[in-house]
Design an enzyme around this catalytic site. Sequence first.
Site: not given
Ligand code: NAD
Length: 500
Positions: A168, A192, A268, A303, A401
Amino acid sequence: MSDFLTTAQYEAMARSLSFPTQAFIGGKFVPAASGKTMDTINPATGEKIAEVASCGVEDVNRAVAAARKSFERGVWAKMHPTERKKICLRFAELLEKNAVELAVLESVDSGKPIRECLMTDLPETIECLIWHAEIADKQYGGISPSGSGALGLIVKEPIGVVACVLPWNFPLMMVGWKLGPALAEGNSIILKPASVTPLTTLKLAEFAAAAGIPEGVLNIVPGPGALVGEALGLHPDVDVISFTGSTEVGRLFLRYSSESNLKRIVLELGGKSPFVVLDDVKDYTVAAQHAVQAAFWNMGENCTGNSRIILPNNRKAEFLEAMKKHLQGWKIGNPLDPANALGSMVSKSHFTTVMGYIEKGKAEGATAVVGGAPLGIGSGLFIPPTIFDGVLPTHTIANEEIFGPVTTLLGVNSNEEALRIANNTVYGLQATLFTDDITNGHLFAREMKAGTVSVNNFSEGDNTTPFGGYKLSGFGGKDKGRESHDQYLETKTIFINLNK
Ligand code: NAD
């Protein structure tokens, strides 16, 4: 500032926005099969914006079937690459024409400041789509050195059905990083979006259809991660999952893959990036400016947020003063006021997580020398830039983090100690290094265990450079750069006997 509209004008636009709220499957907007919806909230005001289709397993099955059908029919995969490029460029052009509307929608759905949406998120997403589109008709295969008795052709083919599971924090930009290369290479795709920020992703479907992307090639299924994300991860007919999100959920995708069709998984993930100031830096003006950007840009919901500033012990106070000076220009408040550089946290639950870390920092003995308490404005989810001093490398806030506007000052007595602390993390996404000595810059950059090392600036590279992490920050592929195309391609060998 003169290029911006007024707050009142953006607020008026926000009230009159039109956007789809249903899933986009097989070229049509459709409700979730269950009829369920979920609310999407403006985190800055707490007001409900809309009810969005809350998809489940049945919807994922429909989206995968539509994507597979379009792929097998070859309407996109077998289209001449130049034609595909033109359509991708038209898609980017439509985004550009509608950039202000998209920026307002992004801002109200995520709490991000409109000025950032207009100056960074939209232009970078559009540039990214254009850059990858241009590669569509510039991919070459190879010929193997197999001698005169054979012709070995090394052929690149689109892999098939690509599912992108998104975070998000940069809703549109993360779509751009994944959709750009996957689409240009001829795949059929399922997006998604994160549950709390589905609106701009859904809006893209309108422009994709108008640009001429054939039905079934782009599908969008909003819904809870534990349902939709898992169903995509376990689906036997998805060829690649391109995931950006937390390390915790990233691990689940490896399990989903191993329990289903061994689909390719690109991860990522999170980070705990260091900002290292070597002892040869004379003037802190520029470094401190970048440290502020590195720690607080996008409310620290980044991130690559640099949440560990590692610098000479004897000049910590000087660096803090320089950071405070730069922070004076960082206003926080109503995201639709273009004067504000910072908005609200993305959701109540994330606000609680970030505040939990701030309280833990204090409880473990560190001192918030800047910020440290929420501002009682709007929805109440506004956290000001927070800098902790008196931090030990063992403290929770120096290791986990936080994903909020919180950074720590870690004093060291040598450059070698700085390097050791910088690398002493389970993550390895990005690292920043400031030095006045270019040789030191090269030497330390080589030693830093991170996918991107930015020297004398805070950055994630640009569209031309691959982006991805070491260690728990991910593996399996890269976003951005030419490398990002590889994960959406299969490599085939066609070996032709030339012996008569
Ligand atoms: P998240 O892992 O909570 O969610 C990411 C996605 O996974 C969402 O679409 C969510 O609905 C889905 N998801 C959640 N639970 C799931 C499950 N059990 N099975 C399958 N899918 C599921 O992450 P977030 O809170 O949306 O984003 C923040 C995280 O993303 C931070 O850790 C950040 O560092 C990372 N991030 C990394 C990068 C990169 O390029 N490395 C870029 C942006 C964000």
